[in-house]
Write a protein that holds these residues in place. Structure first.
Motif, mmCIF file in Angstrom:
data_model
loop_
_atom_site.group_PDB
_atom_site.id
_atom_site.type_symbol
_atom_site.label_atom_id
_atom_site.label_comp_id
_atom_site.label_asym_id
_atom_site.label_seq_id
_atom_site.Cartn_x
_atom_site.Cartn_y
_atom_site.Cartn_z
ATOM 1 N N CYS A 172 0.853 -1.292 -0.018
ATOM 2 C CA CYS A 172 -0.085 -0.186 0.179
ATOM 3 C C CYS A 172 0.922 1.343 0.084
ATOM 4 O O CYS A 172 0.498 2.152 -0.840
ATOM 5 N N GLY A 173 1.871 1.361 0.768
ATOM 6 C CA GLY A 173 2.985 2.430 0.673
ATOM 7 C C GLY A 173 3.463 2.661 -0.615
ATOM 8 O O GLY A 173 3.950 3.500 -0.761
ATOM 9 N N VAL A 174 3.927 1.394 -1.182
ATOM 10 C CA VAL A 174 4.668 1.600 -2.544
ATOM 11 C C VAL A 174 3.680 2.251 -3.358
ATOM 12 O O VAL A 174 4.107 3.136 -4.371
ATOM 13 N N ALA A 175 2.415 1.690 -3.522
ATOM 14 C CA ALA A 175 1.562 2.102 -4.383
ATOM 15 C C ALA A 175 1.033 3.744 -4.300
ATOM 16 O O ALA A 175 1.029 4.476 -5.155
ATOM 17 N N THR A 176 1.117 4.104 -2.896
ATOM 18 C CA THR A 176 0.913 5.638 -2.599
ATOM 19 C C THR A 176 2.176 6.273 -2.945
ATOM 20 O O THR A 176 1.938 7.544 -3.686
ATOM 21 N N GLY A 177 3.285 5.809 -2.985
ATOM 22 C CA GLY A 177 4.612 6.657 -2.995
ATOM 23 C C GLY A 177 4.750 6.705 -4.712
ATOM 24 O O GLY A 177 5.135 7.911 -5.147
ATOM 25 N N CYS A 178 4.496 5.894 -5.356
ATOM 26 C CA CYS A 178 4.330 5.950 -6.976
ATOM 27 C C CYS A 178 3.172 6.996 -7.409
ATOM 28 O O CYS A 178 3.560 7.816 -8.198
ATOM 29 N N ALA A 179 2.091 7.014 -6.827
ATOM 30 C CA ALA A 179 1.187 7.976 -7.029
ATOM 31 C C ALA A 179 1.591 9.506 -6.970
ATOM 32 O O ALA A 179 1.387 10.442 -7.570
ATOM 33 N N LEU A 180 2.241 9.329 -5.665
ATOM 34 C CA LEU A 180 2.411 10.945 -5.317
ATOM 35 C C LEU A 180 3.685 11.339 -6.009
ATOM 36 O O LEU A 180 4.060 12.375 -6.390
ATOM 37 N N GLY A 181 4.682 10.323 -6.373
ATOM 38 C CA GLY A 181 5.862 10.821 -7.000
ATOM 39 C C GLY A 181 5.361 11.353 -8.597
ATOM 40 O O GLY A 181 6.098 12.331 -8.930
ATOM 41 N N VAL A 182 4.352 10.761 -9.069
ATOM 42 C CA VAL A 182 4.067 11.272 -10.367
ATOM 43 C C VAL A 182 3.198 12.612 -10.416
ATOM 44 O O VAL A 182 3.524 13.472 -11.236
ATOM 45 N N LEU A 183 2.697 12.719 -9.352
ATOM 46 C CA LEU A 183 1.798 13.958 -9.060
ATOM 47 C C LEU A 183 2.866 14.974 -8.750
ATOM 48 O O LEU A 183 2.593 16.311 -9.295
ATOM 49 N N ALA A 184 3.843 14.655 -7.933
ATOM 50 C CA ALA A 184 4.998 15.673 -7.555
ATOM 51 C C ALA A 184 5.547 16.226 -8.830
ATOM 52 O O ALA A 184 6.006 17.567 -9.006
ATOM 53 N N ALA A 234 10.209 12.622 -3.604
ATOM 54 C CA ALA A 234 9.024 12.646 -2.975
ATOM 55 C C ALA A 234 8.352 11.289 -2.757
ATOM 56 O O ALA A 234 7.949 10.763 -1.828
ATOM 57 N N GLY A 235 8.521 10.334 -3.909
ATOM 58 C CA GLY A 235 8.043 9.002 -4.117
ATOM 59 C C GLY A 235 8.867 8.206 -3.361
ATOM 60 O O GLY A 235 8.277 7.325 -2.519
ATOM 61 N N VAL A 236 10.289 8.366 -3.153
ATOM 62 C CA VAL A 236 10.931 7.334 -2.360
ATOM 63 C C VAL A 236 10.719 7.608 -0.719
ATOM 64 O O VAL A 236 10.572 6.696 -0.003
#
Length: 460
Positions: A345-357, A379-381
């Motif tokens: 769940c954290g990996v999926a959240t980080g990928c989504a937020l990295g793209v948005l950032a 931000a993603g990492v």
């Protein structure tokens, strides 16, 4: 590709699209092209009206109607997050994410129309409907990029085609899928573990988005005096003030993403050699935009200790909430595997937020403002580490407590329900297929049940 259509109730044997029952009146490719042109034209007309209002209200010496239309085409491309190069200034890539909502809403509606008019009844065929919409829409975006070329601004042709195609594919595909079934039914089609991770990721992103919006609003409220002073200094007038307000509203999603990156720790930059983070901020001169008054004032400033601690705890709280939803969505009998799904769940959240950032920032010319916004990969990492660890711990604890209670009560361990199936033989209108399970030992049982062959005692 054209999907089979449901039976019609009309007495004349024709469907709602005007064609014979069982097939659409036009091929899906033609329907998609019509929807793409209608969506692009609607957005372009709306933006042209805004540009005309600004052109009429402001001095426009030397700028004729062709220039207005070219500017409208450029703004339409900006709404699709297409960067452009300004003559003598450099590349402009800091584009408002809020403008993407306009083409997204139009393409959502277009995708629903394509599915209904094309009589698409299977979820597997929605992808073909989305492609029938996205391909011509990308071509229209490329044509507008060529038409928007001028000595002052040059939009990126490749980025226009790719952005138009991807936005139409995603928005049109989601709209088409929603036309077939409600969201709850679509989510139930996912496998149990994937469904649990999806629910946890959505919950985590919701908490982060809410916290980012609160932080951005609170910062702007505390700097309202600076906001008003910049607005007075600009003196945009009635029409100009309205257009300036619309532009700032379009940048609100960018501000929310920046605030989320602020709570993660790395923060963001507004120019080379600058940083805005909970541990401290260092800023240079800022452009004359009222909403930038929400940034920390002064060259070097930092939040108080308890405020910084509170903001840095937001990602962990969001991860804990996402881990709770993950554990509740699909309990895992193997206790040692539960933290892995929480970390997913954290990996999926980080990928989504990295793209948005990455899309929330960009250059503002070739000078000092070439680096504006957060770093996508940082931000993603950081999000994967902070949210993933909190979600893993929470998922493991919640799942362990739940399994322990079930064992103490003597109940059976929970087994996640299988994903729903959408096929052709549907009783509910969506396609819940029937499965036939074959017993591999059926022949052996049948052989054992046969009577023995006749022996000598049975002879006459």
């Amino acid at each position: 590709m054209t999907a089979s259509a449901p039976p019609t109730d009309r007495a004349d044997g024709r469907d709602g699209a005007g064609g014979p029952a069982g097939r659409p009146s036009r091929p899906l490719v033609i329907i998609g092209a019509i929807a793409a042109c209608a969506a692009a034209g609607s957005g372009l007309v709306f933006i042209t009206l805004l540009v005309l209002a600004g052109w009429i209200a402001a001095p426009h010496a030397g700028v004729g109607l062709p220039g207005v239309l070219r500017t409208a085409a450029d703004l339409w491309l900006v709404g699709h997050h297409v960067g452009f190069a300004l003559h003598g200034t450099g590349r402009i890539g800091l584009l408002p994410l809020g403008l993407v909502l306009l083409p997204g809403a139009l393409l959502w509606t277009a995708g629903r129309w394509v599915v209904r008019r094309g009589q698409v009844t299977r979820l597997a065929d929605v992808g073909y409907a989305a492609l029938a919409l996205a391909v011509p829409y990308g071509l229209v975006a490329g044509a507008l990029a060529l038409a928007g070329q001028s000595a002052l601004a040059a939009p990126s042709l490749l980025q226009a085609v790719l952005s138009g195609f991807l936005i139409a594919l995603v928005a049109g595909g989601l709209g088409g899928a929603r036309a077939l079934a409600p969201w709850r039914r679509l989510i139930e089609l996912l496998p149990p573990r994937a469904r649990a991770v999806f629910v946890g990721t959505v919950g985590t992103l919701s908490v982060l988005t809410g916290a980012g919006a609160i932080l951005a609003g609170a910062s702007l409220a505390t700097h309202m005096a600076d906001f008003r002073s910049v607005d007075v200094a600009l003196a945009p007038g009635l029409v100009g003030g309205g257009l300036l307000l619309l532009a700032q509203l379009a940048y609100i999603p960018n501000a929310i993403v920046w605030s989320i990156c602020y709570t993660l720790g790395p923060g963001f930059a507004f120019g080379t050699g600058t940083v805005v983070a909970p541990t401290g901020s260092a800023l240079g001169p800022l452009p004359m935009l009222p909403m930038l008054a929400a940034l920390p004032s002064g060259a070097h400033s930092s939040a108080t200790g308890w405020v910084s601690l509170l903001m840095l705890s937001v990602p962990y709280l969001a991860g804990a909430f996402g881990g709770l939803l993950t554990a509740r969505a699909a309990p895992i009998p193997a206790v040692e595997l539960a933290p892995l799904w929480g970390f997913a769940c954290g990996v999926a959240t980080g990928c989504a937020l990295g793209v948005l950032a990455a899309f929330a920032g960009g250059p503002l010319g070739s000078g000092r403002l070439t680096a504006v916004g957060p770093s996508g990969w940082q931000a993603g990492v950081v999000c994967v580490l902070e949210v993933g660890v909190a979600a893993a711990v929470t998922t493991g604890l919640v799942n362990w407590v739940r399994i322990r209670r079930l064992v103490a009560a003597g109940a059976d361990l929970p087994v996640p329900a299988p994903a729903a199936v959408m096929g052709d033989d549907a009783d509910d209108g969506l396609g819940a297929s029937h499965h036939i399970y074959v017993d591999p030992w059926g022949d052996e049982d049948a052989a054992d049940a046969r009577p023995d062959p006749p022996g000598p005692s049975s002879l006459p």
